[in-house]
Enzyme design. Structure first.
Site, short mmCIF file in Angstrom:
data_model
loop_
_atom_site.label_atom_id
_atom_site.label_comp_id
_atom_site.label_asym_id
_atom_site.label_seq_id
_atom_site.Cartn_x
_atom_site.Cartn_y
_atom_site.Cartn_z
N GLY A 141 -13.89 -6.53 11.47
CA GLY A 141 -13.82 -5.66 12.53
C GLY A 141 -12.51 -5.65 13.51
CG LEU A 165 -4.67 -1.10 9.41
CD1 LEU A 165 -3.96 -0.67 10.46
CD2 LEU A 165 -3.82 -1.28 8.00
N GLY A 191 -10.57 -1.99 10.84
CA GLY A 191 -11.85 -2.24 11.82
C GLY A 191 -11.38 -1.94 12.97
CE1 TYR A 233 -6.62 -5.66 -2.85
CE2 TYR A 233 -7.00 -7.30 -1.28
CZ TYR A 233 -7.02 -6.09 -1.75
OH TYR A 233 -7.22 -4.90 -0.71
CE LYS A 292 -10.76 -5.81 -1.34
NZ LYS A 292 -11.45 -5.60 -0.14
CB THR A 332 -3.89 5.20 -1.04
OG1 THR A 332 -2.82 4.78 -1.62
CG2 THR A 332 -3.82 5.86 0.46
CG ASN A 333 -0.37 1.00 -0.37
OD1 ASN A 333 -1.06 1.29 -1.41
ND2 ASN A 333 0.65 0.23 0.00
CE LYS A 336 11.88 -5.54 6.01
NZ LYS A 336 12.42 -5.63 4.61
P1 NAP Z 1 -6.67 -7.29 8.08
O1 NAP Z 1 -6.16 -6.45 9.18
O2 NAP Z 1 -6.09 -8.38 7.46
O3 NAP Z 1 -8.10 -7.73 8.66
C1 NAP Z 1 -9.02 -8.80 7.92
C2 NAP Z 1 -10.17 -8.62 8.64
O4 NAP Z 1 -11.32 -9.57 8.09
C3 NAP Z 1 -10.09 -9.47 10.20
O5 NAP Z 1 -11.00 -8.85 10.97
C4 NAP Z 1 -10.10 -10.83 9.62
O6 NAP Z 1 -10.76 -11.47 10.81
C5 NAP Z 1 -11.36 -10.63 8.79
N1 NAP Z 1 -11.58 -11.91 8.05
C6 NAP Z 1 -10.76 -12.55 6.88
N2 NAP Z 1 -11.23 -13.43 6.55
C7 NAP Z 1 -12.60 -13.74 7.08
C8 NAP Z 1 -13.51 -14.51 6.72
N3 NAP Z 1 -13.39 -15.86 6.20
N4 NAP Z 1 -14.73 -14.48 7.53
C9 NAP Z 1 -14.92 -13.36 8.08
N5 NAP Z 1 -13.96 -12.44 8.60
C10 NAP Z 1 -12.73 -12.64 7.94
O7 NAP Z 1 -7.14 -6.30 6.75
P2 NAP Z 1 -7.24 -4.69 6.77
O8 NAP Z 1 -5.96 -4.18 6.25
O9 NAP Z 1 -8.04 -3.97 7.91
O10 NAP Z 1 -8.22 -4.62 5.67
C11 NAP Z 1 -9.37 -4.26 5.54
C12 NAP Z 1 -10.11 -3.74 4.29
O11 NAP Z 1 -9.62 -2.69 3.79
C13 NAP Z 1 -10.09 -4.96 3.44
O12 NAP Z 1 -11.13 -5.02 2.65
C14 NAP Z 1 -8.82 -4.52 2.53
O13 NAP Z 1 -9.16 -5.23 1.00
C15 NAP Z 1 -9.17 -3.02 2.41
N6 NAP Z 1 -7.82 -2.18 2.16
C16 NAP Z 1 -6.64 -2.33 3.12
C17 NAP Z 1 -5.51 -1.54 2.62
C18 NAP Z 1 -4.47 -1.76 3.27
O14 NAP Z 1 -3.41 -1.36 3.14
N7 NAP Z 1 -4.31 -2.62 4.59
C19 NAP Z 1 -5.55 -0.93 1.42
C20 NAP Z 1 -6.78 -0.90 0.77
C21 NAP Z 1 -7.93 -1.33 1.06
P3 NAP Z 1 -9.80 -12.21 11.96
O15 NAP Z 1 -9.15 -11.00 12.60
O16 NAP Z 1 -10.68 -13.33 12.95
O17 NAP Z 1 -8.67 -12.94 11.07
O1 GFB Z 2 2.59 -2.85 0.89
P1 GFB Z 2 3.42 -3.44 -0.15
O2 GFB Z 2 3.76 -4.87 0.25
O3 GFB Z 2 2.35 -3.55 -1.34
O4 GFB Z 2 4.76 -2.63 -0.75
P2 GFB Z 2 2.16 -2.64 -2.54
C1 GFB Z 2 5.52 -3.47 -1.57
C2 GFB Z 2 6.81 -2.37 -1.84
O5 GFB Z 2 7.51 -1.95 -0.97
C3 GFB Z 2 7.69 -3.12 -3.06
C4 GFB Z 2 8.59 -2.55 -0.96
O6 GFB Z 2 8.11 -1.91 -3.66
C5 GFB Z 2 8.53 -3.70 -2.10
O7 GFB Z 2 9.81 -3.95 -2.62
N1 GFB Z 2 9.28 -3.03 0.17
C6 GFB Z 2 10.57 -2.68 0.83
C7 GFB Z 2 8.75 -3.98 1.04
N2 GFB Z 2 10.74 -3.49 2.13
C8 GFB Z 2 9.47 -4.03 2.30
C9 GFB Z 2 8.79 -4.91 3.22
O8 GFB Z 2 9.72 -5.24 4.23
N3 GFB Z 2 7.81 -5.39 3.24
C10 GFB Z 2 7.16 -5.41 2.07
N4 GFB Z 2 5.83 -5.89 1.74
N5 GFB Z 2 7.50 -4.42 1.02
C11 GFB Z 2 -0.26 -3.98 -2.44
C12 GFB Z 2 -1.24 -4.97 -2.95
O9 GFB Z 2 0.62 -3.54 -3.42
O10 GFB Z 2 -0.91 -2.78 -2.02
C13 GFB Z 2 -2.15 -5.66 -2.03
O11 GFB Z 2 -0.24 -5.95 -3.61
C14 GFB Z 2 -3.08 -4.14 -1.44
O12 GFB Z 2 -3.05 -6.13 -2.94
C15 GFB Z 2 -1.92 -3.51 -0.86
O13 GFB Z 2 -3.85 -3.83 -1.98
C16 GFB Z 2 -2.66 -2.08 -0.34
O14 GFB Z 2 1.87 -1.41 -2.11
O15 GFB Z 2 3.02 -2.83 -3.72
#
Ligand code: NAP
Ligand code: GFB
Length: 317
Positions: free
Chosen positions: A12, A15, A17, A139, A143, A167-168, A190
């Site tokens: 929660g 990002l 949450g 990962y 999932k 999605t992202n 950056k």
């Molecule tokens: P995040 O910002 O990294 O937050 C992760 C959360 O999980 C934090 O609240 C963290 O708590 C908690 N957590 C991590 N390890 C834990 C543990 N061992 N026990 C209890 N809590 C724990 O992640 P997010 O981006 O919000 O992602 C949330 C969900 O969306 C995830 O399931 C992720 O796979 C999914 N998702 C994310 C993206 C994306 O682009 N971000 C895309 C698709 C799906 P603390 O704050 O205390 O560390």
């Molecule tokens: O969001 P990202 O790190 O993950 O994006 P994915 C990576 C893409 O962005 C690559 C380019 O093409 C990188 O070369 N990129 C350019 C950068 N500048 C940057 C930068 O400053 N930081 C980062 N991180 N990338 C993830 C999965 O894939 O998608 C995870 O690996 C997760 O498991 C997430 O599910 C949603 O989109 O490639």
């Protein structure tokens, strides 16, 4: 939903949450009680701590977000950790949801877990049709096992355990760490530093890969709807349409526009591009919510940049 509803959001404080918390606290009075957990409330990879927090909160509904999460470069480094930690978190949360008779669980998959060799657009039926992109196999398989667990609990006990496939995601309260974070927050960090220091702005990779990005506040509104109204065990993709897919370069230019950055832009092609595309269909979502309005991409970028500028000192980076 009745006023005896207690929704516990694992993860929660992250990002997604934080976005759900924002939407719940800034919308009309919810009918439910909401509890947002961080890892300090319980390490959910430990079944005893997981049972204790379920005992304490007694949720009727769970939105399960908690996971080890990261961008391409964190995944490339820690595939085994991503698999093991997330498998244990997911198994514990669903086992305790069953033990404490939780009425509904909504877990989170991701569009990056689909088969790497696939036809497009990807849809919800394709999750297990082949190996994921090698950059994040740990990962991805963890999932995919959520979907297997959901089907198993429903078959054995009729449990209403389902999942969404975002999605992202990007937005306020993201992880802006350059090595471990996702691309949008990485680019924002950056750009902030390049503008402050008068240095080049570096995009990693070629900038050619394609992504669909969803604003965390839009995802939050959709996840609250899923928790209240969605009745299927099969997961549902929560994404902007295929037509809203942008290149990494386009996304970077939008970030620079939001910072009003006028400096030099360079590409570091020694860094991996990762998956070229993972174009997902939101047709199923549109069948349910044909009128849902996503925040325009650049507006969402601007709102996130404004938040980052205002919260730089305390942002995760
Ligand atoms: P995040 O910002 O990294 O937050 C992760 C959360 O999980 C934090 O609240 C963290 O708590 C908690 N957590 C991590 N390890 C834990 C543990 N061992 N026990 C209890 N809590 C724990 O992640 P997010 O981006 O919000 O992602 C949330 C969900 O969306 C995830 O399931 C992720 O796979 C999914 N998702 C994310 C993206 C994306 O682009 N971000 C895309 C698709 C799906 P603390 O704050 O205390 O560390
Ligand atoms: O969001 P990202 O790190 O993950 O994006 P994915 C990576 C893409 O962005 C690559 C380019 O093409 C990188 O070369 N990129 C350019 C950068 N500048 C940057 C930068 O400053 N930081 C980062 N991180 N990338 C993830 C999965 O894939 O998608 C995870 O690996 C997760 O498991 C997430 O599910 C949603 O989109 O490639």
């Amino acid at each position: 939903m009745g006023d005896n509803t207690v929704v516990m959001v694992t993860g929660g404080t992250g990002l997604v949450g934080s976005a759900i918390k924002y939407v719940v606290e800034n919308g009309e009075d919810p009918g439910e009680t909401w509890v947002f957990l961080s890892s300090k409330d319980a390490d959910l990879s430990d079944v005893h701590q997981t049972r204790a927090i379920f005992e304490k909160v007694r949720p009727t509904h769970v939105i399960h977000l908690a996971a080890i999460v990261g961008g391409l470069f964190k995944n490339l480094k820690y595939n085994l950790d991503f698999f093991r930690k997330n498998i244990s978190i997911n198994d514990n949360v669903l086992a305790m949801s069953h033990e404490f008779r939780v009425k509904k669980v909504v877990s989170c998959l991701s569009t990056c877990i689909f088969p790497d060799k696939t036809t497009y657009p990807i849809d919800e039926t394709m999750i297990h049709n082949g190996p994921p992109h090698n950059s994040n196999f740990g990962y991805s398989y963890a999932k995919r096992m959520i979907d297997v667990l959901n089907k198993g609990y429903n078959q054995s006990y009729g449990s209403m355990f389902t999942a969404v496939i975002p999605t992202n995601v990007f937005g306020p309260d993201d992880n802006f760490n350059l090595e471990d974070g996702h691309v949008i927050p990485g680019l924002m960090n950056k750009a902030y530093c390049a503008k402050r220091d008068g240095t080049d702005f570096t995009i990693w990779g070629s900038g050619a890969p394609l992504r669909q990005f969803i604003y965390s506040h839009d995802l939050a509104r959709l996840m609250i709807w899923v928790m209240r109204e969605y009745k299927e065990i099969d997961p549902i993709i929560l994404s902007v349409g295929e037509e809203d897919e942008v290149s990494i370069k386009d996304a970077a230019m939008s970030v620079l526009k939001a910072f009003d950055f006028k400096g030099n832009v360079v590409f570091d092609t020694t860094k991996s591009d990762g998956q070229f595309k993972k174009t997902a269909s939101n047709k199923k979502l549109r069948q349910y919510l044909p009128e849902f309005q996503f925040t325009p991409f650049h507006q969402a970028i601007q709102e996130t940049v404004d938040w980052f500028n205002a919260n730089y000192a305390t942002a995760r980076k």
